[in-house]
Design a protein around this motif. Structure first.
Motif, PDB file in Angstrom:
ATOM      1  N   GLY A 130       1.088  -1.003   0.040  1.00 41.25           N
ATOM      2  CA  GLY A 130       0.331  -0.239  -0.064  1.00 41.25           C
ATOM      3  C   GLY A 130       1.006   1.238   0.114  1.00 41.25           C
ATOM      4  O   GLY A 130       1.965   1.410   0.248  1.00 41.25           O
ATOM      5  N   TRP A 131      -0.018   2.571  -0.335  1.00 41.51           N
ATOM      6  CA  TRP A 131       1.053   3.572  -0.057  1.00 41.51           C
ATOM      7  C   TRP A 131       2.151   4.072  -1.152  1.00 41.51           C
ATOM      8  O   TRP A 131       2.636   4.546  -1.031  1.00 41.51           O
ATOM      9  CB  TRP A 131       1.618   4.384   1.435  1.00 41.51           C
ATOM     10  N   GLY A 132       1.485   3.717  -2.531  1.00 41.48           N
ATOM     11  CA  GLY A 132       2.478   3.935  -3.691  1.00 41.48           C
ATOM     12  C   GLY A 132       4.135   2.698  -3.695  1.00 41.48           C
ATOM     13  O   GLY A 132       4.190   3.164  -5.344  1.00 41.48           O
ATOM     14  N   LYS A 133       4.081   1.857  -2.772  1.00 41.49           N
ATOM     15  CA  LYS A 133       5.323   1.265  -3.588  1.00 41.49           C
ATOM     16  C   LYS A 133       5.219   0.621  -4.809  1.00 41.49           C
ATOM     17  O   LYS A 133       6.475   0.730  -5.518  1.00 41.49           O
ATOM     18  CB  LYS A 133       5.092  -0.072  -2.136  1.00 41.49           C
ATOM     19  N   THR A 134       3.984   0.359  -5.335  1.00 41.83           N
ATOM     20  CA  THR A 134       4.090   0.068  -6.533  1.00 41.83           C
ATOM     21  C   THR A 134       3.997   0.462  -7.803  1.00 41.83           C
ATOM     22  O   THR A 134       3.674  -0.117  -9.099  1.00 41.83           O
ATOM     23  CB  THR A 134       3.369  -1.999  -6.267  1.00 41.83           C
ATOM     24  N   GLY A 135       3.474   1.316  -7.532  1.00 42.28           N
ATOM     25  CA  GLY A 135       3.671   2.421  -8.674  1.00 42.28           C
ATOM     26  C   GLY A 135       2.157   2.988  -8.758  1.00 42.28           C
ATOM     27  O   GLY A 135       1.474   3.780  -9.284  1.00 42.28           O
ATOM     28  N   SER A 136       1.047   2.628  -7.997  1.00 37.51           N
ATOM     29  CA  SER A 136      -0.423   2.629  -7.558  1.00 37.51           C
ATOM     30  C   SER A 136      -0.714   2.984  -6.431  1.00 37.51           C
ATOM     31  O   SER A 136      -0.087   2.489  -5.737  1.00 37.51           O
ATOM     32  CB  SER A 136      -1.355   2.153  -8.931  1.00 37.51           C
TER      33      SER A 136
ATOM     34  N   VAL B 228     -13.229  -5.634   1.387  1.00 39.77           N
ATOM     35  CA  VAL B 228     -12.248  -5.262   2.908  1.00 39.77           C
ATOM     36  C   VAL B 228     -10.995  -5.457   2.084  1.00 39.77           C
ATOM     37  O   VAL B 228     -10.626  -6.285   1.485  1.00 39.77           O
ATOM     38  CB  VAL B 228     -12.097  -6.127   3.458  1.00 39.77           C
ATOM     39  N   VAL B 229      -9.979  -4.235   2.071  1.00 36.66           N
ATOM     40  CA  VAL B 229      -8.817  -3.910   2.638  1.00 36.66           C
ATOM     41  C   VAL B 229      -8.613  -3.568   3.315  1.00 36.66           C
ATOM     42  O   VAL B 229      -8.622  -2.977   4.208  1.00 36.66           O
ATOM     43  CB  VAL B 229      -8.539  -2.933   0.982  1.00 36.66           C
ATOM     44  N   THR B 230      -6.596  -4.416   3.401  1.00 37.00           N
ATOM     45  CA  THR B 230      -5.870  -3.887   4.949  1.00 37.00           C
ATOM     46  C   THR B 230      -4.417  -3.258   4.147  1.00 37.00           C
ATOM     47  O   THR B 230      -4.042  -3.456   3.672  1.00 37.00           O
ATOM     48  CB  THR B 230      -5.005  -5.513   5.282  1.00 37.00           C
ATOM     49  N   THR B 231      -4.560  -2.433   5.167  1.00 38.58           N
ATOM     50  CA  THR B 231      -3.022  -1.345   5.118  1.00 38.58           C
ATOM     51  C   THR B 231      -2.243  -1.387   6.723  1.00 38.58           C
ATOM     52  O   THR B 231      -2.608  -1.764   7.609  1.00 38.58           O
ATOM     53  CB  THR B 231      -2.964  -0.638   4.360  1.00 38.58           C
ATOM     54  N   SER B 232      -1.205  -1.264   6.521  1.00 39.59           N
ATOM     55  CA  SER B 232       0.391  -1.136   8.125  1.00 39.59           C
ATOM     56  C   SER B 232       1.243  -0.586   7.209  1.00 39.59           C
ATOM     57  O   SER B 232       1.016   0.288   6.141  1.00 39.59           O
ATOM     58  CB  SER B 232       0.114  -2.224   8.735  1.00 39.59           C
ATOM     59  N   LYS B 233       2.521  -1.599   8.224  1.00 43.61           N
ATOM     60  CA  LYS B 233       3.675  -1.024   7.409  1.00 43.61           C
ATOM     61  C   LYS B 233       3.845   0.582   7.398  1.00 43.61           C
ATOM     62  O   LYS B 233       3.687   1.350   7.981  1.00 43.61           O
ATOM     63  CB  LYS B 233       3.977  -1.597   6.231  1.00 43.61           C
ATOM     64  N   SER B 234       4.048   1.057   5.966  1.00 41.64           N
ATOM     65  CA  SER B 234       4.412   2.717   5.478  1.00 41.64           C
ATOM     66  C   SER B 234       2.998   3.474   5.907  1.00 41.64           C
ATOM     67  O   SER B 234       3.364   4.628   6.117  1.00 41.64           O
ATOM     68  CB  SER B 234       4.796   2.726   4.223  1.00 41.64           C
ATOM     69  N   PHE B 235       1.483   3.041   6.160  1.00 38.64           N
ATOM     70  CA  PHE B 235       1.130   3.753   6.726  1.00 38.64           C
ATOM     71  C   PHE B 235       0.693   5.044   8.141  1.00 38.64           C
ATOM     72  O   PHE B 235       0.834   5.561   7.980  1.00 38.64           O
ATOM     73  CB  PHE B 235      -0.261   2.922   7.122  1.00 38.64           C
ATOM     74  N   GLY B 236       2.181   4.123   8.568  1.00 38.27           N
ATOM     75  CA  GLY B 236       2.198   4.975  10.188  1.00 38.27           C
ATOM     76  C   GLY B 236       3.932   5.936   9.205  1.00 38.27           C
ATOM     77  O   GLY B 236       4.592   6.693  10.572  1.00 38.27           O
TER      78      GLY B 236
END
Length: 479
Positions: free
Chosen positions: A251-257, A271-279
């Motif tokens: 998420g948040w742009g890593k793969t180009g979208s 449902v979509v899950t996110t974490s890691k660079s979200f913070g």
């Protein structure tokens, strides 16, 4: 050393003192493993952007991207300022009976950025918690009447008992599991349809409450086709199955979208899950975001509303949500998907050039945006050499030869060129090139030059040096 260690004492600890404390209070095996690499023997003085400075004065290019956490790089100035602002104002951290403007705003921002009616958010601490919350939501949506959940054979969804049940990896992740987990080959729509058909009840209904999949698998560098993902959507619509996309790493742009699935217009999971660079590299926060109809059916009643919102102590922790608000705004304002595509324009052809230059060493390169895997191989002589010189404890791992080869390259990149990389723990254990999105083409070129110079030394030399100098002297003896 006796008594309690103060913060001042901590900052004066030497590398060997830190390792000794790890051996005594954290994990001896972790010390044995990580000291096989240069970065396990050094302490970091500071870090900024894509760079790390060690206490002995080395400047290291961090091409790990914090294993997905550091899209914003180390210590992004806007992230630091947001946290100071929260602290200086003495804002209240958490209390479940006060409404939080930060939770409200973050929920709004997620809904504004995600497609369709993905509008309802829950904000725990880790990716594994987000996955388990999403699965719990799907089970509750069906009122406990369905008992099966489908996941891919190469899935990585976490290491808790629930999320570990949904993680592929054979005996390595064999723990007590949630019931009803069914595996399917990644990207095989016919296999998914067959598994759903096999879950028919005697009354003709469907017993599958959810399907969970990573649209892009960051641990194997494989991706689902558009046809597969849209086919899943159609199948889940037909059978009223909750479709969960795990985008915790991507998420948040890593793969180009913004999220990998968003490159396909009109495709919306339940449902979509996110974490890691979200913070933003500072906040331990995650989220699952659900479609309104799914969320409201499961939790939007007086009986169950607190079952959802109080299921983790630090839900809506003030400084964490304030940080995530700033992190998301930076992603949008600085166009992180575009930054990933700019990195890709250097990495993709550069890695392909390396593959062609060393066809006996590099089997394959694949990835997207700022997330690529370099799959290394060795001929029979190299594999035999690895088997002869490896410590006994490693030989028991069926992938140890590939791991040793990849580790020898990781070590040489760090030792000889000051480039920090890693390899994935499951799948074919590729060397990962995953720079933070604050990196630029010049950092990508620096990495490519270092990789080419490293491979030019030859695998026999790299492997022999790594095992004899790094692994064997430190690996615990086994009988």
């Amino acid at each position: 050393m006796s008594g309690l260690i103060s913060l001042d004492d901590c900052e004066r600890l030497g590398a060997e003192q830190v390792r000794d404390l790890y051996r005594r209070h954290v994990s001896r095996s972790q010390v044995s493993l990580m000291t096989s690499f240069g970065f396990g023997r050094e302490l970091v003085e500071r870090a900024e952007g894509a760079w790390i400075w060690t206490r002995d004065g080395r400047r290291i290019l961090d091409f790990t991207g914090g294993v997905g956490v550091l899209n914003h790089g180390h210590n992004h100035p806007r992230i630091l300022a947001a946290r100071r602002r929260f602290q200086d104002a003495r804002r209240m951290e958490v209390h479940k009976t006060y409404f939080s403007p930060y939770v409200a705003a973050l929920g709004h921002n997620l809904a504004a950025l995600l497609p369709g009616d993905l509008t309802m958010s829950f904000l725990p601490n880790s990716g594994a918690e987000a996955v388990e919350g999403a699965v719990k939501l799907a089970y509750k949506y069906h009122g406990g009447r369905r008992q099966r959940i489908l996941r891919a054979d190469i899935a990585f969804h976490g290491k808790l008992l629930g999320s570990g049940s949904l993680t592929g990896g054979g005996d390595r992740f064999r723990f007590p599991e949630i019931p009803g987990v069914v595996s399917f080959p990644y990207g095989d729509l016919d296999a998914v349809a067959a598994a759903v058909a096999a879950a028919r009840t005697t009354r003709g209904g469907c017993d599958v409450y959810a399907i969970i999949v990573e649209p892009f698998s960051a641990s194997t560098m494989r991706s689902c086709s558009e046809e597969f993902l849209r086919g899943l959507r159609e199948l889940c619509d037909a059978e009223d199955i909750v479709l969960i996309f795990d985008e915790i790493y991507t998420g948040w742009g890593k793969t180009g979208s913004l999220f990998y699935f968003m490159r396909y217009p009109g495709l919306v999971p339940d449902v979509v899950t996110t974490s890691k660079s979200f913070g933003g590299g500072k906040s331990s926060i995650s989220a699952y975001v659900a479609r309104e109809r799914v969320f409201r059916k499961a939790y939007d009643n007086l009986t169950d509303s607190l079952l959802h919102s109080t299921s983790t102590t630090y839900y809506g922790f003030g400084e964490e949500t304030a940080t995530a608000i700033e992190a998301v705004n930076i992603v949008v304002e600085d166009d992180y998907p575009r930054r990933a595509r700019e990195i890709e324009r250097v990495l993709a052809p550069g890695l392909e050039r390396v593959r062609k230059a060393y066809p006996d060493t590099v089997a394959e390169v694949r990835g997207a945006g700022a997330l690529y895997g370099v799959f290394l191989r060795g001929g029979p002589k190299i594999l035999d050499l690895a088997a002869r010189i490896a410590p006994v404890g490693l030989v028991r791992d069926p992938n140890f030869r590939v791991k040793l080869i990849t580790c020898s390259v990781v070590d040489a990149l760090y030792r000889d060129h000051g480039v920090y990389t890693y390899y994935t723990l499951n799948g074919a254990n590729p060397l990962v090139a995953a720079p933070p999105l604050v990196a630029g083409p010049e950092e990508a070129d620096y990495f490519l030059d270092a990789l080419e110079a490293t491979l030019a030394q030859g695998l026999p030399r790299l492997l022999t040096r790594f095992v004899r100098e790094k692994v064997a002297p430190r690996w615990p003896s086994e009988s």
